[in-house]
Write a protein that holds these residues in place. Structure first.
Motif, PDB file in Angstrom:
ATOM      1  N   VAL A   3      27.316  18.466  18.050  1.00 55.84           N
ATOM      2  CA  VAL A   3      27.619  19.028  16.730  1.00 55.84           C
ATOM      3  C   VAL A   3      28.989  19.707  16.778  1.00 55.84           C
TER       4      VAL A   3
ATOM      5  N   LEU B 282      32.427  18.747  14.754  1.00 57.72           N
ATOM      6  CA  LEU B 282      33.070  19.698  13.841  1.00 57.72           C
ATOM      7  C   LEU B 282      34.502  20.012  14.270  1.00 57.72           C
TER       8      LEU B 282
ATOM      9  N   GLU C 203      30.493  29.203  13.474  1.00 58.37           N
ATOM     10  CA  GLU C 203      31.359  28.602  12.454  1.00 58.37           C
ATOM     11  C   GLU C 203      32.609  27.994  13.079  1.00 58.37           C
TER      12      GLU C 203
ATOM     13  N   CYS D 205      25.502  15.723  12.414  1.00 49.91           N
ATOM     14  CA  CYS D 205      25.414  17.184  12.598  1.00 49.91           C
ATOM     15  C   CYS D 205      24.230  17.750  11.810  1.00 49.91           C
ATOM     16  N   LYS D 206      24.108  17.323  10.552  1.00 50.13           N
ATOM     17  CA  LYS D 206      23.051  17.857   9.693  1.00 50.13           C
ATOM     18  C   LYS D 206      21.673  17.511  10.269  1.00 50.13           C
TER      19      LYS D 206
ATOM     20  N   ILE E 225      20.962  19.750  13.343  1.00 53.77           N
ATOM     21  CA  ILE E 225      20.680  21.155  13.004  1.00 53.77           C
ATOM     22  C   ILE E 225      19.331  21.269  12.299  1.00 53.77           C
TER      23      ILE E 225
ATOM     24  N   GLN F 146      17.054  24.586  11.521  1.00 57.54           N
ATOM     25  CA  GLN F 146      18.127  25.497  11.106  1.00 57.54           C
ATOM     26  C   GLN F 146      18.940  24.883   9.965  1.00 57.54           C
TER      27      GLN F 146
ATOM     28  N   ILE G 210      22.885  24.074   7.968  1.00 58.93           N
ATOM     29  CA  ILE G 210      24.330  23.872   8.129  1.00 58.93           C
ATOM     30  C   ILE G 210      24.945  23.930   6.735  1.00 58.93           C
ATOM     31  N   HIS G 211      26.101  24.543   6.612  1.00 55.74           N
ATOM     32  CA  HIS G 211      26.716  24.635   5.285  1.00 55.74           C
ATOM     33  C   HIS G 211      28.228  24.527   5.399  1.00 55.74           C
TER      34      HIS G 211
ATOM     35  N   ILE H 231      32.858  25.151   8.478  1.00 56.32           N
ATOM     36  CA  ILE H 231      31.492  24.638   8.514  1.00 56.32           C
ATOM     37  C   ILE H 231      30.709  25.489   9.503  1.00 56.32           C
TER      38      ILE H 231
ATOM     39  N   PHE I 230      26.724  26.784  11.102  1.00 60.44           N
ATOM     40  CA  PHE I 230      25.303  26.462  11.256  1.00 60.44           C
ATOM     41  C   PHE I 230      24.605  27.600  11.978  1.00 60.44           C
TER      42      PHE I 230
END
Ligand code: ADP
Length: 262
Positions: A156, A160, A189, A230-231, A234, A239, A241-242, A253, A255
């Motif tokens: 992840v 990112l 982040e 990634c989504k 997570i 959990q 992710i945003h 980004i 998580f």
């Protein structure tokens, strides 16, 4: 003896049952539409490099091969397109393993900062090529122990940070921050000061194959699957992710993860 249901109660049961069926049918329709769109995207993604390779190879065979300069250039372009297909197949493998539930989440306790450092190191060539400075910001006292699947979280972070570099600007800055949000959770982040994402695209960037600029993404070797992976990872951890972003300002980004006492 069971008490008899009143007519009203029976009608209510039937209405509930009908509503559930309607919802199931809607879901099946959505899944079907999703599957169709996925297949369309997929064949499109493969067509682009395949046609490019076909073009280069045919031109070479028709005589371009005699020109040493053209020969090298076309072979380099062919290699680049092959690499794109390899990336695509690897990402697709990953997605299907995650979706089939074949790959289980194997949680252990580890220090998040160490994984961030490893990811920075493995992407050093890319950051260096764009003269980007990558730093770590401590939002809480290190070491921060998290409880998660280390290899998957590393992936992840890799995706990112790689995006932050790809969509970052020359001479820019990338920051990885970690915070404790409560007794049992941490927030990680990855922020950049790159091209950013327009508000209308934000809700969709975690979808498979969704890209704000398809040509640019392909050009820099993107598959459009990185954030979807990634989504998945997570969410498989239970959990979230945003993303938040502003065009020409940058993207962050984040998580969440479970934490563990030392
Ligand atoms: P890709 O392989 O195209 O990078 P991703 O799934 O990783 O696919 O990302 C989806 C899209 O989200 C990208 O094509 C890009 O438009 C946008 N995006 C992702 N990360 C960033 C970022 N850090 N800055 C700006 N745009 C980004």
């Amino acid at each position: 003896v069971l008490p008899q249901k009143s007519i009203d109660e029976v009608q209510e049961d039937v209405a509930k049952w009908a509503q559930q069926r309607r919802e199931e049918i809607e879901m099946l329709k959505t899944n079907e539409a999703y599957r169709k769109e996925f297949l369309q995207n997929l064949s499109h993604e493969f067509k682009t490099p395949i046609f490019a390779i076909q073009g280069y190879v045919e031109t070479l065979l028709q005589g371009a091969m005699e020109d040493a300069r053209l020969n090298k250039k076309f072979l380099q372009n062919t290699a680049r397109n092959v690499e794109r297909m390899v990336n695509l197949v690897n990402d697709l493998d990953e997605i299907s393993r995650l979706e089939s539930g074949e790959q289980r989440i194997n949680k252990t306790k580890f220090v998040i900062q160490e994984v961030i450092r490893e990811v920075y190191q493995s992407l050093y060539i890319l950051t260096n090529a764009k003269n980007i400075k990558a730093t770590i910001k401590k939002g809480c006292e290190p070491p921060l122990f998290v409880y998660a699947d280390k290899e998957k979280i590393k992936q992840v972070l890799f995706n990112l940070v790689e995006n932050a570099i790809k969509y970052g600007r020359y001479g820019g800055h990338i920051t990885a921050s970690f915070y404790k949000t409560d007794e049992a959770h941490a927030l990680i982040e990855i922020g950049d000061d790159g091209i950013g994402i327009a508000a209308e695209h934000l809700p969709r960037v975690f979808e498979r194959f969704y890209r704000t600029d398809v040509a640019r993404s392909r050009d820099i070797g993107g598959t459009g699957l990185g954030l979807a992976i990634c989504k998945h990872i997570i969410e498989a951890h239970g959990q979230v992710i945003h993303v938040r972003s502003k065009p020409d300002v940058g993207t962050t980004i984040g998580f969440t993860l479970e934490t563990k006492k030392e």
